[in-house]
Scaffold this motif. Structure first.
Motif, PDB file in Angstrom:
ATOM      1  N   VAL A   1      23.603  62.094  52.772  1.00 21.41           N
ATOM      2  CA  VAL A   1      24.063  63.451  52.467  1.00 21.41           C
ATOM      3  C   VAL A   1      25.589  63.509  52.513  1.00 21.41           C
ATOM      4  O   VAL A   1      26.231  64.083  51.629  1.00 21.41           O
ATOM      5  CB  VAL A   1      23.432  64.479  53.440  1.00 21.41           C
ATOM      6  CG1 VAL A   1      24.109  65.838  53.334  1.00 21.41           C
ATOM      7  CG2 VAL A   1      21.941  64.609  53.169  1.00 21.41           C
ATOM      8  N   GLU A   2      26.181  62.891  53.536  1.00 21.49           N
ATOM      9  CA  GLU A   2      27.638  62.867  53.649  1.00 21.49           C
ATOM     10  C   GLU A   2      28.264  62.128  52.468  1.00 21.49           C
ATOM     11  O   GLU A   2      29.265  62.571  51.893  1.00 21.49           O
ATOM     12  CB  GLU A   2      28.059  62.201  54.959  1.00 21.49           C
ATOM     13  CG  GLU A   2      29.549  62.177  55.170  1.00 21.49           C
ATOM     14  CD  GLU A   2      29.948  61.455  56.445  1.00 21.49           C
ATOM     15  OE1 GLU A   2      31.104  60.996  56.499  1.00 21.49           O
ATOM     16  OE2 GLU A   2      29.123  61.332  57.364  1.00 21.49           O
TER      17      GLU A   2
ATOM     18  N   ALA B   1      30.747  64.232  45.446  1.00 22.76           N
ATOM     19  CA  ALA B   1      30.821  65.464  44.658  1.00 22.76           C
ATOM     20  C   ALA B   1      32.189  66.130  44.811  1.00 22.76           C
ATOM     21  O   ALA B   1      32.800  66.544  43.823  1.00 22.76           O
ATOM     22  CB  ALA B   1      29.705  66.425  45.074  1.00 22.76           C
ATOM     23  N   GLN B   2      32.678  66.215  46.039  1.00 22.63           N
ATOM     24  CA  GLN B   2      33.967  66.864  46.286  1.00 22.63           C
ATOM     25  C   GLN B   2      35.115  66.065  45.665  1.00 22.63           C
ATOM     26  O   GLN B   2      36.002  66.632  45.032  1.00 22.63           O
ATOM     27  CB  GLN B   2      34.190  67.032  47.786  1.00 22.63           C
ATOM     28  CG  GLN B   2      35.360  67.906  48.128  1.00 22.63           C
ATOM     29  CD  GLN B   2      35.152  69.348  47.686  1.00 22.63           C
ATOM     30  OE1 GLN B   2      34.097  69.919  47.893  1.00 22.63           O
ATOM     31  NE2 GLN B   2      36.148  69.926  47.047  1.00 22.63           N
ATOM     32  N   THR B   3      35.091  64.757  45.828  1.00 22.69           N
ATOM     33  CA  THR B   3      36.157  63.910  45.286  1.00 22.69           C
ATOM     34  C   THR B   3      36.216  64.004  43.766  1.00 22.69           C
ATOM     35  O   THR B   3      37.286  64.220  43.187  1.00 22.69           O
ATOM     36  CB  THR B   3      35.948  62.444  45.712  1.00 22.69           C
ATOM     37  OG1 THR B   3      35.994  62.375  47.135  1.00 22.69           O
ATOM     38  CG2 THR B   3      36.998  61.526  45.125  1.00 22.69           C
TER      39      THR B   3
ATOM     40  N   ILE C   1      33.994  62.906  35.156  1.00 21.40           N
ATOM     41  CA  ILE C   1      33.004  62.898  36.241  1.00 21.40           C
ATOM     42  C   ILE C   1      32.091  61.682  36.115  1.00 21.40           C
ATOM     43  O   ILE C   1      31.778  61.032  37.120  1.00 21.40           O
ATOM     44  CB  ILE C   1      32.217  64.219  36.272  1.00 21.40           C
ATOM     45  CG1 ILE C   1      33.141  65.329  36.777  1.00 21.40           C
ATOM     46  CG2 ILE C   1      30.984  64.106  37.151  1.00 21.40           C
ATOM     47  CD1 ILE C   1      32.576  66.715  36.712  1.00 21.40           C
ATOM     48  N   ASP C   2      31.659  61.350  34.899  1.00 21.47           N
ATOM     49  CA  ASP C   2      30.826  60.153  34.703  1.00 21.47           C
ATOM     50  C   ASP C   2      31.537  58.899  35.207  1.00 21.47           C
ATOM     51  O   ASP C   2      30.958  58.086  35.928  1.00 21.47           O
ATOM     52  CB  ASP C   2      30.467  59.971  33.228  1.00 21.47           C
ATOM     53  CG  ASP C   2      29.359  60.883  32.760  1.00 21.47           C
ATOM     54  OD1 ASP C   2      28.662  61.461  33.620  1.00 21.47           O
ATOM     55  OD2 ASP C   2      29.183  61.015  31.534  1.00 21.47           O
ATOM     56  N   ARG C   3      32.803  58.737  34.825  1.00 24.46           N
ATOM     57  CA  ARG C   3      33.568  57.558  35.258  1.00 24.46           C
ATOM     58  C   ARG C   3      33.791  57.576  36.769  1.00 24.46           C
ATOM     59  O   ARG C   3      33.667  56.551  37.436  1.00 24.46           O
ATOM     60  CB  ARG C   3      34.906  57.496  34.525  1.00 24.46           C
ATOM     61  CG  ARG C   3      34.806  57.075  33.088  1.00 24.46           C
ATOM     62  CD  ARG C   3      36.174  56.796  32.469  1.00 24.46           C
ATOM     63  NE  ARG C   3      37.105  57.892  32.644  1.00 24.46           N
ATOM     64  CZ  ARG C   3      37.251  58.916  31.798  1.00 24.46           C
ATOM     65  NH1 ARG C   3      36.511  58.961  30.713  1.00 24.46           N
ATOM     66  NH2 ARG C   3      38.136  59.862  32.042  1.00 24.46           N
TER      67      ARG C   3
ATOM     68  N   TRP D   1      30.174  54.756  43.085  1.00 21.91           N
ATOM     69  CA  TRP D   1      28.981  53.981  43.463  1.00 21.91           C
ATOM     70  C   TRP D   1      29.265  52.482  43.434  1.00 21.91           C
ATOM     71  O   TRP D   1      28.767  51.733  44.275  1.00 21.91           O
ATOM     72  CB  TRP D   1      27.804  54.303  42.547  1.00 21.91           C
ATOM     73  CG  TRP D   1      27.133  55.594  42.905  1.00 21.91           C
ATOM     74  CD1 TRP D   1      27.026  56.689  42.112  1.00 21.91           C
ATOM     75  CD2 TRP D   1      26.492  55.931  44.138  1.00 21.91           C
ATOM     76  NE1 TRP D   1      26.366  57.683  42.792  1.00 21.91           N
ATOM     77  CE2 TRP D   1      26.020  57.239  44.033  1.00 21.91           C
ATOM     78  CE3 TRP D   1      26.272  55.237  45.334  1.00 21.91           C
ATOM     79  CZ2 TRP D   1      25.348  57.892  45.060  1.00 21.91           C
ATOM     80  CZ3 TRP D   1      25.605  55.885  46.367  1.00 21.91           C
ATOM     81  CH2 TRP D   1      25.145  57.183  46.223  1.00 21.91           C
ATOM     82  N   GLN D   2      30.058  52.038  42.461  1.00 19.63           N
ATOM     83  CA  GLN D   2      30.393  50.623  42.371  1.00 19.63           C
ATOM     84  C   GLN D   2      31.167  50.183  43.614  1.00 19.63           C
ATOM     85  O   GLN D   2      30.852  49.156  44.220  1.00 19.63           O
ATOM     86  CB  GLN D   2      31.204  50.354  41.107  1.00 19.63           C
ATOM     87  CG  GLN D   2      31.503  48.904  40.860  1.00 19.63           C
ATOM     88  CD  GLN D   2      32.280  48.695  39.572  1.00 19.63           C
ATOM     89  OE1 GLN D   2      32.922  49.617  39.049  1.00 19.63           O
ATOM     90  NE2 GLN D   2      32.228  47.492  39.041  1.00 19.63           N
ATOM     91  N   VAL D   3      32.170  50.945  43.996  1.00 22.51           N
ATOM     92  CA  VAL D   3      32.962  50.615  45.179  1.00 22.51           C
ATOM     93  C   VAL D   3      32.100  50.692  46.436  1.00 22.51           C
ATOM     94  O   VAL D   3      32.187  49.828  47.310  1.00 22.51           O
ATOM     95  CB  VAL D   3      34.194  51.547  45.288  1.00 22.51           C
ATOM     96  CG1 VAL D   3      34.862  51.428  46.641  1.00 22.51           C
ATOM     97  CG2 VAL D   3      35.176  51.226  44.179  1.00 22.51           C
ATOM     98  N   ASN D   4      31.233  51.693  46.524  1.00 23.02           N
ATOM     99  CA  ASN D   4      30.339  51.813  47.664  1.00 23.02           C
ATOM    100  C   ASN D   4      29.437  50.578  47.779  1.00 23.02           C
ATOM    101  O   ASN D   4      29.199  50.064  48.875  1.00 23.02           O
ATOM    102  CB  ASN D   4      29.497  53.083  47.548  1.00 23.02           C
ATOM    103  CG  ASN D   4      28.712  53.377  48.792  1.00 23.02           C
ATOM    104  OD1 ASN D   4      29.265  53.449  49.877  1.00 23.02           O
ATOM    105  ND2 ASN D   4      27.417  53.547  48.631  1.00 23.02           N
TER     106      ASN D   4
END
Length: 85
Positions: A27-28, A34-36, A59-61, A67-70
Protein backbone atom coordinates in the motif's frame (compact mmCIF):
# COMPACT_ATOMS: atom_id res chain seq x y z
CA UNK A 1 -9.04 -24.02 0.92
CA UNK A 2 -6.57 -23.66 3.79
CA UNK A 3 -3.49 -25.39 2.46
CA UNK A 4 -0.53 -25.62 4.81
CA UNK A 5 2.02 -23.67 2.72
CA UNK A 6 3.88 -22.12 5.65
CA UNK A 7 7.61 -22.74 6.04
CA UNK A 8 8.69 -24.92 8.94
CA UNK A 9 8.91 -23.02 12.22
CA UNK A 10 6.33 -20.37 11.25
CA UNK A 11 3.02 -20.45 13.08
CA UNK A 12 -0.24 -18.91 11.88
CA UNK A 13 0.18 -15.76 13.96
CA UNK A 14 3.65 -15.11 12.54
CA UNK A 15 2.41 -15.79 9.01
CA UNK A 16 -0.47 -13.36 9.54
CA UNK A 17 1.94 -10.72 10.84
CA UNK A 18 4.21 -11.21 7.84
CA UNK A 19 1.26 -10.95 5.45
CA UNK A 20 0.06 -7.80 7.20
CA UNK A 21 3.53 -6.24 6.94
CA UNK A 22 3.70 -7.15 3.25
CA UNK A 23 0.28 -5.59 2.62
CA UNK A 24 1.32 -2.38 4.40
CA UNK A 25 4.48 -2.27 2.28
CA UNK A 26 2.48 -2.74 -0.94
CA UNK A 27 0.00 0.00 0.00
CA UNK A 28 2.83 2.39 0.88
CA UNK A 29 4.62 1.56 -2.39
CA UNK A 30 1.46 2.19 -4.41
CA UNK A 31 0.78 5.48 -2.61
CA UNK A 32 4.35 6.69 -3.19
CA UNK A 33 4.18 5.68 -6.86
CA UNK A 34 0.86 7.45 -7.38
CA UNK A 35 1.99 10.62 -5.59
CA UNK A 36 5.38 10.74 -7.33
CA UNK A 37 4.02 10.22 -10.84
CA UNK A 38 1.06 12.56 -10.26
CA UNK A 39 3.33 15.35 -9.04
CA UNK A 40 5.72 14.83 -11.93
CA UNK A 41 3.21 14.47 -14.75
CA UNK A 42 -0.01 16.34 -13.98
CA UNK A 43 -0.17 20.11 -14.35
CA UNK A 44 -0.89 21.84 -11.05
CA UNK A 45 -3.62 23.94 -12.65
CA UNK A 46 -6.30 21.55 -13.85
CA UNK A 47 -7.48 22.58 -17.29
CA UNK A 48 -9.47 19.49 -18.23
CA UNK A 49 -11.46 16.85 -16.39
CA UNK A 50 -9.37 14.02 -17.90
CA UNK A 51 -5.67 13.46 -18.49
CA UNK A 52 -4.36 14.70 -21.82
CA UNK A 53 -2.08 12.66 -24.11
CA UNK A 54 1.13 14.13 -22.69
CA UNK A 55 0.08 13.43 -19.10
CA UNK A 56 -0.98 9.87 -20.00
CA UNK A 57 2.36 9.17 -21.69
CA UNK A 58 4.31 10.68 -18.81
CA UNK A 59 2.40 8.61 -16.24
CA UNK A 60 2.91 5.41 -18.29
CA UNK A 61 6.67 6.02 -18.45
CA UNK A 62 6.87 7.06 -14.80
CA UNK A 63 5.05 3.97 -13.54
CA UNK A 64 7.10 1.69 -15.79
CA UNK A 65 10.39 3.16 -14.55
CA UNK A 66 9.22 3.09 -10.93
CA UNK A 67 8.41 -0.65 -11.13
CA UNK A 68 11.62 -1.38 -13.02
CA UNK A 69 13.75 0.37 -10.39
CA UNK A 70 11.77 -1.30 -7.60
CA UNK A 71 12.51 -4.68 -9.18
CA UNK A 72 16.23 -3.92 -9.51
CA UNK A 73 16.41 -2.82 -5.88
CA UNK A 74 14.57 -5.98 -4.81
CA UNK A 75 17.06 -8.11 -6.75
CA UNK A 76 19.99 -6.25 -5.20
CA UNK A 77 18.61 -6.71 -1.69
CA UNK A 78 17.95 -10.41 -2.19
CA UNK A 79 21.43 -10.88 -3.66
CA UNK A 80 23.07 -9.27 -0.66
CA UNK A 81 23.59 -5.84 -2.19
CA UNK A 82 25.27 -6.98 -5.39
CA UNK A 83 24.06 -5.34 -8.63
CA UNK A 84 22.02 -7.67 -10.87
CA UNK A 85 23.75 -9.09 -13.92
Amino acid sequence: MAANNMPAGIDKEQAFGMAETEMEYRVELFNRLAQTCFNKCVDKRYKESELNMGENSCIDRCVSKYWQVNGIIGQMLSAGGKPPM
